[in-house]
Structures are given as C-alpha cells and as structure tokens.
Design a protein around this motif. Structure first.
Motif, PDB file in Angstrom:
ATOM      1  N   ASN A  47       0.796  -1.094   0.060  1.00  0.00           N
ATOM      2  CA  ASN A  47       0.155   0.400   0.150  1.00  0.00           C
ATOM      3  C   ASN A  47       0.958   1.204   0.333  1.00  0.00           C
ATOM      4  N   ILE A  86      -2.778  -3.147 -10.638  1.00  0.00           N
ATOM      5  CA  ILE A  86      -4.277  -4.053 -10.095  1.00  0.00           C
ATOM      6  C   ILE A  86      -4.034  -5.127 -10.373  1.00  0.00           C
ATOM      7  N   GLN A  87      -3.960  -5.971 -10.982  1.00  0.00           N
ATOM      8  CA  GLN A  87      -3.720  -6.488 -10.714  1.00  0.00           C
ATOM      9  C   GLN A  87      -2.985  -7.807  -9.604  1.00  0.00           C
ATOM     10  N   SER A  89      -2.467  -6.772  -6.792  1.00  0.00           N
ATOM     11  CA  SER A  89      -3.089  -5.025  -5.293  1.00  0.00           C
ATOM     12  C   SER A  89      -3.815  -5.962  -4.677  1.00  0.00           C
ATOM     13  N   THR A  90      -5.493  -7.076  -4.735  1.00  0.00           N
ATOM     14  CA  THR A  90      -5.914  -7.357  -3.908  1.00  0.00           C
ATOM     15  C   THR A  90      -5.812  -8.408  -2.889  1.00  0.00           C
ATOM     16  N   ARG A  91      -4.050  -9.297  -3.977  1.00  0.00           N
ATOM     17  CA  ARG A  91      -3.355 -10.712  -3.218  1.00  0.00           C
ATOM     18  C   ARG A  91      -2.327  -9.778  -2.014  1.00  0.00           C
ATOM     19  N   ASN A  93      -2.731  -6.994  -0.485  1.00  0.00           N
ATOM     20  CA  ASN A  93      -3.425  -5.288  -0.008  1.00  0.00           C
ATOM     21  C   ASN A  93      -2.842  -5.822   1.134  1.00  0.00           C
TER      22      ASN A  93
END
Length: 137
Positions: A47, A86-87, A89-91, A93
């Motif tokens: 982040n 973006i690809q 970031s969710t993993r 975060n």
C-alpha cells in the motif's frame, strides 16, 4: 504464430523472475535481437510502495534506453505498471512484499511485469501482474 505483444510480455516476465546473474545474460541476449530489457528490485508494504513501484519502473526504463524522456513514453510505462499493480493489489493488500519489476521493449510494444513474494506469517505466497502498451517507434 506468436504476436509481438505476446513475445514482449513473455520477455518482461522472464526479466521479473530471473536472478541478477541471469538478468545480465538476458540483457545481452535480447539486445542482440533488438529488444531492450531491464529490471528493478522492489519491496515493502504494498500500500505504501505503489508510488515507489511506479517511480522505479519509470527510472529503470529511462536509464536503460527503453523509452525517451517524453510524455507519451513515460505515460506508457506508468500505465502498464499501474495495470500490473491492479492485478496484484488485492492479493497483496496491506502485506509486505518483495520481488522484481521486469520491463521489455520491442518495436512499438512495451510490457511491464511485476513478480512478488508476499510474506504471510511463515508462508510465502506469490503473485504476478503484467501490463502492456503500444508506443510509436
């Protein structure tokens, strides 16, 4: 038959996953083929590291002659890098990561690949993201 954009994306991925010794060999090998490549190490909390990732990709691409210092070229690298972020970031975060950014440019195609190891207690997760842009030669 493989498209040029696919070929350049694969090369960027190789740059992101190779070690330092392989990186130098790949630079020489691809340079002989007219393909410019570079890589940069990165790490920290995902982040708070996003701006550093963007900056590292841009500086590496400029220093190694993949792009010219102009708005269109810089924007292409930033855009492709943001797509890769973006690809992943969710993993990743909120977690600490370490890995590499690999960049390849062949003709009008430029790809940015981010390969990360995500520290999660004693387990290591891996994630990869890739972005592509087209640029005038």
């Amino acid at each position: 038959m493989e498209s040029n954009s696919t070929k350049i994306a694969k090369i960027a991925t190789k740059m992101a996953i190779c070690n330092r010794n392989e990186e130098d060999e790949l630079k020489r090998f691809y340079n002989e083929q007219g393909i410019k490549v570079t890589a940069a190490n990165m790490g920290g909390n995902i982040n708070s590291s996003i701006s550093k990732i963007l900056e590292s990709a841009l500086v590496a691409a400029k220093r190694n002659g993949l792009i010219r210092e102009e708005h269109l070229h810089e924007g292409a690298v930033i855009g492709a890098t943001r797509d890769a972020i973006i690809q992943i970031s969710t993993r990743a975060n909120g977690l600490n990561v370490g890995g590499k950014i690999g960049i390849a440019r062949g003709g009008e195609h430029i790809s940015v690949c981010i390969f990360l190891s995500i520290g999660l207690l004693h387990l290591d997760e891996v994630v990869i993201g890739i972005g592509h842009r087209s640029l005038p030669v």
